[in-house]
Enzyme design. Structure first.
Site, short mmCIF file in Angstrom:
data_model
loop_
_atom_site.label_atom_id
_atom_site.label_comp_id
_atom_site.label_asym_id
_atom_site.label_seq_id
_atom_site.Cartn_x
_atom_site.Cartn_y
_atom_site.Cartn_z
N HIS A 306 0.85 -1.20 0.00
CA HIS A 306 0.00 0.00 0.00
C HIS A 306 0.88 1.24 0.00
O HIS A 306 1.94 1.26 0.64
CB HIS A 306 -0.92 0.00 1.23
CG HIS A 306 -2.06 0.96 1.11
ND1 HIS A 306 -1.94 2.31 1.41
CD2 HIS A 306 -3.35 0.78 0.74
CE1 HIS A 306 -3.11 2.90 1.22
NE2 HIS A 306 -3.97 2.01 0.82
N ASP A 363 -7.89 -4.03 -0.79
CA ASP A 363 -8.44 -4.16 -2.13
C ASP A 363 -8.39 -5.62 -2.60
O ASP A 363 -9.29 -6.08 -3.31
CB ASP A 363 -7.66 -3.28 -3.11
CG ASP A 363 -7.78 -1.80 -2.76
OD1 ASP A 363 -8.91 -1.35 -2.57
OD2 ASP A 363 -6.74 -1.13 -2.66
#
Length: 428
Positions: A306, A363
């Site tokens: 991330h 995600d």
């Protein structure tokens, strides 16, 4: 209030004192708002080192893997709260009492229907229109129907607009899906929960009764919670920027949706599923793992690591548990889900992934859950927008509530031509 002073030395033996401000968490901030009076501006492409506003809504510490909403850790909110509970918290700053929550939930449910003429907007779209294109257009068009909540200087109007957006976004999102698959729109059911009602509008048909699976309902609610707000990201900053001009709330949220549509922002879980489709089967995973490790290979693993969280994504821990619950409950047979689970195992055990901190992020897991539920990838970013609406409207409301807020006006470093004389076309 400034706790200290930074002294900036300028050319010509001149200097300027800049206040250093401290927040309740995070880095200290140097207030450069008076720098322009000396004829200088800062240069910060992407605003990566610039605090664009003062906010009390969300705090992120990427190094430590911390995400707080109004001071509450996301892990606690995701496992012990509900999305509507979080909506109240984001909008008003405190968790609601039982009576306050009941009143809030009732008000949200009373606003779930949309004006019937909005159906004609959908009929004007091409049959193959992308759901995000429809969502962006219809959300902006809400200002043509709800003109009694457009005065942004009226606190009552701001409150009504917030309710309408939180209430109607699931209805509009489901309509985008139904239109894309050629099925009739399904009216909201106020006897269901927020997540249950959305699932009903997505998957029910007039032909037979639809029963909400409680495991799927819980998973959907958690997806909403975990995507509700994420500080000053691109779409939230877009909403604030649009709102600073006094634009109506529906236009501002439409602007946020447009920003979220970008693949570098809201399209990450969709890109993750596309990557799984490219890999195709479990036996091809070693080949793609090697490609991912090769610096000269353009292939990149999507859904791992991330930009903000350097050690782990606190949302992913909760989403991982939910992901496995859904897969176990639905017993879906899908080769891509097998690929996803094997990739997860490797990422959590392989030294390369561990050393690079390429952990599966939120995600990755949310994309798998939505695929297992039967939501097409074209709807992934729509669900993201649905979830994030309350965060956007909370930031919009916070900005307008703050005294003395100004229209945003970023500066630039001009690198074009200096002044020159115009030459008529016959002399060029």
């Amino acid at each position: 209030m400034a706790d200290n002073i930074a002294k900036l030395e300028l050319p010509g033996n001149d200097s300027i004192d800049l206040p250093i401000k401290k927040g309740t968490e995070g880095f200290d901030v140097i207030d450069i708002s008076t720098l322009g009076k000396k004829g200088y501006f800062t240069f910060d492409p992407g605003f990566l080192a610039t605090a664009s506003c003062e906010s009390a809504i969300t705090y992120i510490d990427g190094e430590q893997g911390i995400l707080l909403h109004r001071g509450y850790p996301i892990e606690q909110l995701a496992t012990e709260s509900t999305y509507l509970d979080l909506c109240y918290l984001l909008l008003y700053g405190e968790l609601p009492t039982k009576d306050a929550f009941d009143e809030f939930e009732t008000t949200v449910k009373q606003h779930t229907m949309v004006h019937d003429q909005i159906v004609y907007f959908f009929r004007g779209f091409r049959r193959d229109a992308h759901p995000m294109a429809m969502l962006c257009g219809v959300t902006g068009a809400l200002s043509a129907f709800y003109q009694d909540s457009l005065d942004v200087n009226n606190p009552s109007h701001r409150k009504i607009a917030a309710f309408r957006l939180v209430s109607k976004m699931p209805t509009i999102a489901a309509m985008c899906y139904k239109f894309s698959v050629g099925q009739p729109f399904i009216y909201p059911r106020n006897d269901l929960s927020y997540a249950g009602n959305f699932l009903s509008m997505m998957f029910a048909t007039p032909c037979e009764e639809y029963k909400v699976n409680p495991v799927v309902e819980k998973a959907m609610d958690r997806i909403f919670v975990l995507h509700a707000d994420h500080e000053q990201n691109a779409s939230t900053s877009t909403v604030r920027l649009a709102g600073s001009s006094g634009a109506n709330p529906f236009a501002c949220i439409a602007a946020g949706i447009a920003s979220l549509w970008g693949p570098a922002h809201g399209g990450a879980n969709e890109a993750c599923l596309q990557m799984l489709e490219e890999i195709g089967s479990v036996d091809r995973i070693p080949e793609y793992i090697e490609k991912a490790k090769d610096k000269n290979d353009p292939f990149r693993l999507m859904g791992f690591g991330h930009r903000v969280y350097k050690n782990f994504d606190p949302r992913a821990k909760v989403m991982r548990e939910t992901c496995h619950e859904v897969l176990q409950e639905l017993k879906v047979v899908d080769p891509l889900l097998d690929v996803a689970m094997e990739l997860e195992r490797i990422a959590l055990e392989d030294e390369y992934f561990i050393s690079k901190k390429l952990y599966p992020n939120v995600d990755f897991y949310s994309g798998i859950i939505m695929k297992a539920i039967g939501i097409p990838t074209s709807m992934f970013t729509v669900l993201f927008a649905l979830s994030r609406t309350v965060g956007w409207i909370s930031h919009w409301k916070e900005m307008l509530d703050q005294p003395g807020h100004k229209i945003s006006r970023p500066r630039q470093l001009y690198t074009g031509d200096s002044a020159r004389d115009f030459v008529s076309v016959d002399k060029r």
